[in-house]
Design a protein around this motif. Structure first.
Motif, PDB file in Angstrom:
ATOM      1  N   PRO A 125      -8.146  -4.507  -5.213  1.00 42.59           N
ATOM      2  CA  PRO A 125      -7.027  -5.177  -5.891  1.00 42.59           C
ATOM      3  C   PRO A 125      -6.268  -4.288  -6.883  1.00 42.59           C
ATOM      4  O   PRO A 125      -5.044  -4.373  -6.977  1.00 42.59           O
ATOM      5  CB  PRO A 125      -7.705  -6.342  -6.624  1.00 42.59           C
ATOM      6  CG  PRO A 125      -8.959  -6.606  -5.851  1.00 42.59           C
ATOM      7  CD  PRO A 125      -9.396  -5.281  -5.300  1.00 42.59           C
ATOM      8  N   ASP A 126      -6.986  -3.408  -7.605  1.00 37.47           N
ATOM      9  CA  ASP A 126      -6.301  -2.556  -8.582  1.00 37.47           C
ATOM     10  C   ASP A 126      -5.371  -1.568  -7.879  1.00 37.47           C
ATOM     11  O   ASP A 126      -4.225  -1.369  -8.288  1.00 37.47           O
ATOM     12  CB  ASP A 126      -7.316  -1.778  -9.427  1.00 37.47           C
ATOM     13  CG  ASP A 126      -8.068  -2.684 -10.386  1.00 37.47           C
ATOM     14  OD1 ASP A 126      -7.525  -3.751 -10.749  1.00 37.47           O
ATOM     15  OD2 ASP A 126      -9.197  -2.336 -10.761  1.00 37.47           O
ATOM     16  N   THR A 127      -5.887  -0.940  -6.825  1.00 41.83           N
ATOM     17  CA  THR A 127      -5.078   0.051  -6.105  1.00 41.83           C
ATOM     18  C   THR A 127      -3.866  -0.615  -5.452  1.00 41.83           C
ATOM     19  O   THR A 127      -2.735  -0.108  -5.541  1.00 41.83           O
ATOM     20  CB  THR A 127      -5.943   0.758  -5.027  1.00 41.83           C
ATOM     21  OG1 THR A 127      -7.119   1.269  -5.655  1.00 41.83           O
ATOM     22  CG2 THR A 127      -5.194   1.881  -4.362  1.00 41.83           C
ATOM     23  N   VAL A 128      -4.099  -1.764  -4.838  1.00 39.39           N
ATOM     24  CA  VAL A 128      -2.987  -2.484  -4.193  1.00 39.39           C
ATOM     25  C   VAL A 128      -1.940  -2.871  -5.249  1.00 39.39           C
ATOM     26  O   VAL A 128      -0.732  -2.710  -5.049  1.00 39.39           O
ATOM     27  CB  VAL A 128      -3.522  -3.729  -3.449  1.00 39.39           C
ATOM     28  CG1 VAL A 128      -2.386  -4.624  -2.978  1.00 39.39           C
ATOM     29  CG2 VAL A 128      -4.384  -3.294  -2.263  1.00 39.39           C
ATOM     30  N   ALA A 129      -2.419  -3.334  -6.410  1.00 38.60           N
ATOM     31  CA  ALA A 129      -1.495  -3.748  -7.483  1.00 38.60           C
ATOM     32  C   ALA A 129      -0.674  -2.560  -7.973  1.00 38.60           C
ATOM     33  O   ALA A 129       0.535  -2.686  -8.223  1.00 38.60           O
ATOM     34  CB  ALA A 129      -2.285  -4.357  -8.639  1.00 38.60           C
ATOM     35  N   LEU A 130      -1.299  -1.404  -8.090  1.00 39.07           N
ATOM     36  CA  LEU A 130      -0.559  -0.228  -8.564  1.00 39.07           C
ATOM     37  C   LEU A 130       0.470   0.231  -7.535  1.00 39.07           C
ATOM     38  O   LEU A 130       1.595   0.593  -7.893  1.00 39.07           O
ATOM     39  CB  LEU A 130      -1.534   0.907  -8.907  1.00 39.07           C
ATOM     40  CG  LEU A 130      -2.289   0.682 -10.225  1.00 39.07           C
ATOM     41  CD1 LEU A 130      -3.469   1.642 -10.345  1.00 39.07           C
ATOM     42  CD2 LEU A 130      -1.365   0.845 -11.429  1.00 39.07           C
ATOM     43  N   ARG A 131       0.102   0.187  -6.254  1.00 39.73           N
ATOM     44  CA  ARG A 131       1.076   0.532  -5.197  1.00 39.73           C
ATOM     45  C   ARG A 131       2.269  -0.416  -5.269  1.00 39.73           C
ATOM     46  O   ARG A 131       3.426   0.002  -5.181  1.00 39.73           O
ATOM     47  CB  ARG A 131       0.430   0.382  -3.818  1.00 39.73           C
ATOM     48  CG  ARG A 131      -0.317   1.585  -3.367  1.00 39.73           C
ATOM     49  CD  ARG A 131      -0.774   1.390  -1.909  1.00 39.73           C
ATOM     50  NE  ARG A 131      -1.950   2.217  -1.702  1.00 39.73           N
ATOM     51  CZ  ARG A 131      -3.132   1.770  -1.290  1.00 39.73           C
ATOM     52  NH1 ARG A 131      -3.302   0.496  -0.980  1.00 39.73           N
ATOM     53  NH2 ARG A 131      -4.138   2.601  -1.164  1.00 39.73           N
ATOM     54  N   GLU A 132       1.964  -1.708  -5.404  1.00 42.64           N
ATOM     55  CA  GLU A 132       3.060  -2.698  -5.446  1.00 42.64           C
ATOM     56  C   GLU A 132       3.919  -2.486  -6.688  1.00 42.64           C
ATOM     57  O   GLU A 132       5.142  -2.589  -6.635  1.00 42.64           O
ATOM     58  CB  GLU A 132       2.480  -4.115  -5.431  1.00 42.64           C
ATOM     59  CG  GLU A 132       2.004  -4.498  -4.043  1.00 42.64           C
ATOM     60  CD  GLU A 132       1.287  -5.843  -3.995  1.00 42.64           C
ATOM     61  OE1 GLU A 132       0.829  -6.204  -2.896  1.00 42.64           O
ATOM     62  OE2 GLU A 132       1.155  -6.517  -5.044  1.00 42.64           O
ATOM     63  N   PHE A 133       3.260  -2.157  -7.801  1.00 44.48           N
ATOM     64  CA  PHE A 133       4.020  -1.909  -9.033  1.00 44.48           C
ATOM     65  C   PHE A 133       4.957  -0.718  -8.838  1.00 44.48           C
ATOM     66  O   PHE A 133       6.148  -0.788  -9.155  1.00 44.48           O
ATOM     67  CB  PHE A 133       3.065  -1.664 -10.214  1.00 44.48           C
ATOM     68  CG  PHE A 133       3.802  -1.274 -11.457  1.00 44.48           C
ATOM     69  CD1 PHE A 133       4.436  -2.238 -12.222  1.00 44.48           C
ATOM     70  CD2 PHE A 133       3.925   0.059 -11.831  1.00 44.48           C
ATOM     71  CE1 PHE A 133       5.173  -1.881 -13.354  1.00 44.48           C
ATOM     72  CE2 PHE A 133       4.653   0.428 -12.944  1.00 44.48           C
ATOM     73  CZ  PHE A 133       5.265  -0.554 -13.713  1.00 44.48           C
ATOM     74  N   ASN A 134       4.417   0.382  -8.318  1.00 47.22           N
ATOM     75  CA  ASN A 134       5.239   1.597  -8.144  1.00 47.22           C
ATOM     76  C   ASN A 134       6.426   1.336  -7.209  1.00 47.22           C
ATOM     77  O   ASN A 134       7.529   1.853  -7.432  1.00 47.22           O
ATOM     78  CB  ASN A 134       4.374   2.742  -7.601  1.00 47.22           C
ATOM     79  CG  ASN A 134       3.380   3.258  -8.640  1.00 47.22           C
ATOM     80  OD1 ASN A 134       3.560   3.052  -9.834  1.00 47.22           O
ATOM     81  ND2 ASN A 134       2.324   3.919  -8.187  1.00 47.22           N
ATOM     82  N   ALA A 135       6.210   0.528  -6.178  1.00 49.70           N
ATOM     83  CA  ALA A 135       7.306   0.213  -5.246  1.00 49.70           C
ATOM     84  C   ALA A 135       8.312  -0.729  -5.917  1.00 49.70           C
ATOM     85  O   ALA A 135       9.533  -0.580  -5.744  1.00 49.70           O
ATOM     86  CB  ALA A 135       6.743  -0.431  -3.982  1.00 49.70           C
TER      87      ALA A 135
END
Ligand SMILES: C[S@@+](CC[C@H](N)C(=O)[O-])C[C@H]1O[C@@H](n2cnc3c(N)ncnc32)[C@H](O)[C@@H]1O
Length: 225
Positions: A190-200
């Motif tokens: 969840p943390d990695t997915v959240a950071l990817r979504e944030f960066n996008a």
């Protein structure tokens, strides 16, 4: 102790020696910082790595001073290293609002602020950051914000801060490279997915002008247009 999904990160620089060189090539931090880091190691053990590194702290202090920040907001205070840096860069009369959920960790921060003589400029709000940020008045523009808390909350924190940021104001966001996991497609926690979504997400936001700096574990910078 509340968790914030943090894991030890690898330095972006190609060797530990070069990373050490970066840490020591800056103005000396002073005995108050040394005492804070020692106490953090005592109370937090292996979680002491959650503190921003010294080159990041110096960057925060310089940016705060250069921007003439009157109101800063920090999301994720822990034992106080980044807040101490921001507070030291404030002019007299400048304020920093700190958001955290941990009384235990921020007790260390309170002592450090007092020892450095900046405690009167810092307001600590112990509550989920979403509540604190939602309650901030829109009539008081934020000059600088630093987001360094639970990664799944980043997008909400950013969205709550942007409308309250003055034109020209800046949001800094820590750990956006997540030790490189953001580009490793085999990682889907969840943390990695959240950071990817944030960066996008921030790339699509035309209210801000953004860049991603390869310092620390990756710090992105978003200026309100
Ligand atoms: C990586 S640490 C912050 C490190 C800090 N910036 C420093 O340099 O010392 C993350 C902090 O976020 C806090 N935190 C986690 N979830 C939170 C939430 N929902 N609201 C506010 N703070 C939160 C944790 O208690 C922890 O102190």
């Amino acid at each position: 102790m509340p968790a914030c999904g943090y894991r030890r990160f690898m330095p972006i620089l190609h060797s530990q020696e070069l990373s050490n060189y970066v840490e020591v090539n800056g103005s000396p931090s002073g005995p108050d910082v040394a005492a804070l880091l020692a106490r953090t190691a005592d109370v937090a053990g292996r979680l002491a790595v959650m503190s921003v590194s010294e080159h990041q702290a110096r960057y925060l202090e310089i940016l705060t001073r250069a921007m003439g920040v009157e109101l800063a907001v920090e999301v994720g205070t822990f034992t106080g290293r980044s807040s101490l840096a921001i507070a030291k860069g404030l002019p007299s009369g400048g304020r920093l609002i700190c958001c955290d959920v941990s009384e235990e960790w921020t007790a260390v921060a309170r002592d450090a602020w007092q020892a450095a003589g900046v405690d009167s400029q810092i307001e600590l709000r112990i509550a989920p950051a979403i509540e604190t940020l939602s309650a901030l008045p829109s009539g008081e523009p934020i000059d600088l914000a630093f987001i360094d808390a639970d990664k799944t909350g980043y997008l909400s924190y950013y969205e709550l801060i942007v409308p309250k940021l003055r034109v020209g104001g800046v949001i800094l966001v820590d750990n956006v490279l997540w030790s490189g996991r953001v580009i490793d497609e085999s990682v889907d926690d969840p943390d990695t997915v959240a950071l990817r979504e944030f960066n996008a997400h921030v790339l699509r936001d035309h209210r801000t002008f953004s860049t991603l700096l390869p310092i620390g574990d990756g710090v992105s910078m978003h200026q309100r247009l």
